[in-house]
Design a protein around this motif. Structure first.
Motif, mmCIF file in Angstrom:
data_model
loop_
_atom_site.group_PDB
_atom_site.id
_atom_site.type_symbol
_atom_site.label_atom_id
_atom_site.label_comp_id
_atom_site.label_asym_id
_atom_site.label_seq_id
_atom_site.Cartn_x
_atom_site.Cartn_y
_atom_site.Cartn_z
ATOM 1 N N VAL A 70 0.715 -1.253 0.120
ATOM 2 C CA VAL A 70 0.049 0.085 0.087
ATOM 3 C C VAL A 70 0.862 1.162 0.194
ATOM 4 C CG1 VAL A 70 -1.669 1.337 1.453
ATOM 5 C CG2 VAL A 70 -2.077 -1.082 1.020
ATOM 6 N N ARG A 71 2.145 1.172 0.758
ATOM 7 C CA ARG A 71 2.765 2.393 0.696
ATOM 8 C C ARG A 71 3.548 2.734 -0.530
ATOM 9 N NH1 ARG A 71 5.882 2.571 6.731
ATOM 10 N NH2 ARG A 71 4.247 3.224 8.029
ATOM 11 N N HIS A 72 3.915 1.565 -1.087
ATOM 12 C CA HIS A 72 4.826 1.823 -2.282
ATOM 13 C C HIS A 72 3.970 1.885 -3.541
ATOM 14 C CE1 HIS A 72 8.080 0.288 0.499
ATOM 15 N NE2 HIS A 72 8.986 0.881 -0.263
ATOM 16 N N TYR A 73 2.934 1.082 -3.567
ATOM 17 C CA TYR A 73 2.071 1.358 -5.024
ATOM 18 C C TYR A 73 0.778 2.164 -4.869
ATOM 19 C CZ TYR A 73 5.537 -2.225 -6.202
ATOM 20 O OH TYR A 73 6.972 -2.904 -6.554
ATOM 21 N N GLY A 74 0.315 2.400 -3.612
ATOM 22 C CA GLY A 74 -0.710 3.509 -3.477
ATOM 23 C C GLY A 74 -1.921 2.856 -3.789
ATOM 24 N N ILE A 75 -2.593 3.661 -4.537
ATOM 25 C CA ILE A 75 -4.079 3.296 -5.000
ATOM 26 C C ILE A 75 -4.340 2.021 -5.715
ATOM 27 C CG2 ILE A 75 -5.933 4.125 -6.466
ATOM 28 C CD1 ILE A 75 -5.788 5.593 -3.772
ATOM 29 N N ALA A 76 -3.037 1.650 -6.572
ATOM 30 C CA ALA A 76 -3.195 0.519 -7.387
ATOM 31 C C ALA A 76 -3.143 -0.698 -6.495
ATOM 32 C CB ALA A 76 -2.147 0.584 -8.383
ATOM 33 N N ALA A 77 -2.358 -0.653 -5.511
ATOM 34 C CA ALA A 77 -2.403 -1.608 -4.601
ATOM 35 C C ALA A 77 -3.604 -1.900 -3.578
ATOM 36 C CB ALA A 77 -1.116 -1.584 -3.510
ATOM 37 N N VAL A 78 -4.224 -0.950 -3.273
ATOM 38 C CA VAL A 78 -5.391 -1.086 -2.619
ATOM 39 C C VAL A 78 -6.514 -1.443 -3.607
ATOM 40 C CG1 VAL A 78 -7.337 0.241 -1.682
ATOM 41 C CG2 VAL A 78 -5.185 0.975 -1.161
ATOM 42 N N PHE A 79 -6.671 -1.201 -4.492
ATOM 43 C CA PHE A 79 -7.499 -1.776 -5.520
ATOM 44 C C PHE A 79 -7.202 -3.290 -5.833
ATOM 45 C CE2 PHE A 79 -8.516 -3.186 -10.218
ATOM 46 C CZ PHE A 79 -10.111 -2.887 -10.082
ATOM 47 N N LEU A 80 -6.055 -3.545 -6.220
ATOM 48 C CA LEU A 80 -5.606 -5.148 -6.464
ATOM 49 C C LEU A 80 -5.952 -5.896 -5.303
ATOM 50 C CD1 LEU A 80 -4.712 -7.107 -8.536
ATOM 51 C CD2 LEU A 80 -2.231 -6.300 -7.943
ATOM 52 N N THR A 81 -5.292 -5.482 -4.209
ATOM 53 C CA THR A 81 -5.375 -6.419 -3.013
ATOM 54 C C THR A 81 -6.890 -6.698 -2.588
ATOM 55 O OG1 THR A 81 -4.927 -4.664 -1.711
ATOM 56 C CG2 THR A 81 -3.282 -6.275 -2.066
ATOM 57 N N MET A 82 -7.775 -5.479 -2.644
ATOM 58 C CA MET A 82 -9.309 -5.750 -2.343
ATOM 59 C C MET A 82 -9.982 -6.559 -3.506
ATOM 60 S SD MET A 82 -9.851 -4.403 0.479
ATOM 61 C CE MET A 82 -11.594 -3.965 0.459
#
Length: 199
Positions: free
Chosen positions: A12-24
């Motif tokens: 979440v810290r390194h990839y931001g919004i994209a990480a939030v979307f993908l992991t969810m």
């Protein structure tokens, strides 16, 4: 468990919004990734100014919806055959489906809305909804309505606890170790119960 939490926080810290979307998305597609960690980390990242709180919530909801639709489609297309072949890999058996099917028959589409607000259950409800051939428009609407408060509350918790985050995470190892022990107990109990039933 502690390693998973660190990996999610770093993503979440390194990839931001994209990480939030993908992991969810993965969490809602029957991959047991704890949304509680994802969205609280996103809230904390918003507190640090690494992303906006509202964009983080939107990304979480969209990821949730996309993953849920994917699981719904798999259930719709694969049906009971998919459940027989792959259900055991996500701890979802024929008995679980029959129980969900009776629940759907008794309470109808509202099952999806209620399940979206329940930990753990929310991850797997899309698959039986698809198998039960629930109307897509109703499924989508109830999924969105149920996801928004869940995602928003978790993100806000992470945001509100931002200034105390280091204190909280200092004691997080004990908590995650306890959670890991609980998961092991549940997993072993599941295997033993199935082995006894098969015999």
């Amino acid at each position: 468990m502690h390693g998973i939490s660190l990996a999610l926080e770093n993503a979440v810290r390194h990839y931001g919004i994209a990480a939030v979307f993908l992991t969810m998305l993965l969490e809602s597609a029957c991959i047991p990734i704890p949304s509680e960690l994802i969205m609280t980390f996103a809230g904390y990242a918003a507190f640090r100014g690494e992303m906006g709180l509202v964009p983080a919530i939107i990304a979480g909801v969209l990821g949730n919806l996309t993953g849920s639709l994917l699981a719904y489609w798999i259930g719709l297309r694969g049906g009971r055959a998919f459940l027989h072949a792959y259900g055991r890999y996500v701890f979802f058996s024929e008995r679980h489906f029959e129980s969900s099917e009776r629940f759907f028959a008794k309470y109808g589409a509202i099952t999806v809305l209620i399940s979206r607000l329940l930990p753990a259950v929310r991850t797997f409800i899309s698959l039986p909804a698809g198998i039960a051939k629930m109307r897509l428009s109703t499924f989508t609407l109830f999924t969105i309505i149920g996801c928004i408060p869940w995602v928003a509350i978790l993100a806000y918790i992470g945001y509100a606890l931002g200034q105390h985050w280091e204190t909280i995470t200092a004691h997080f190892t004990l908590f995650t170790d306890l959670c890991a022990a609980l998961l092991v107990i549940v997993f072993v109990s599941f295997l033993l119960r199935n082995q006894i039933r098969n015999r």
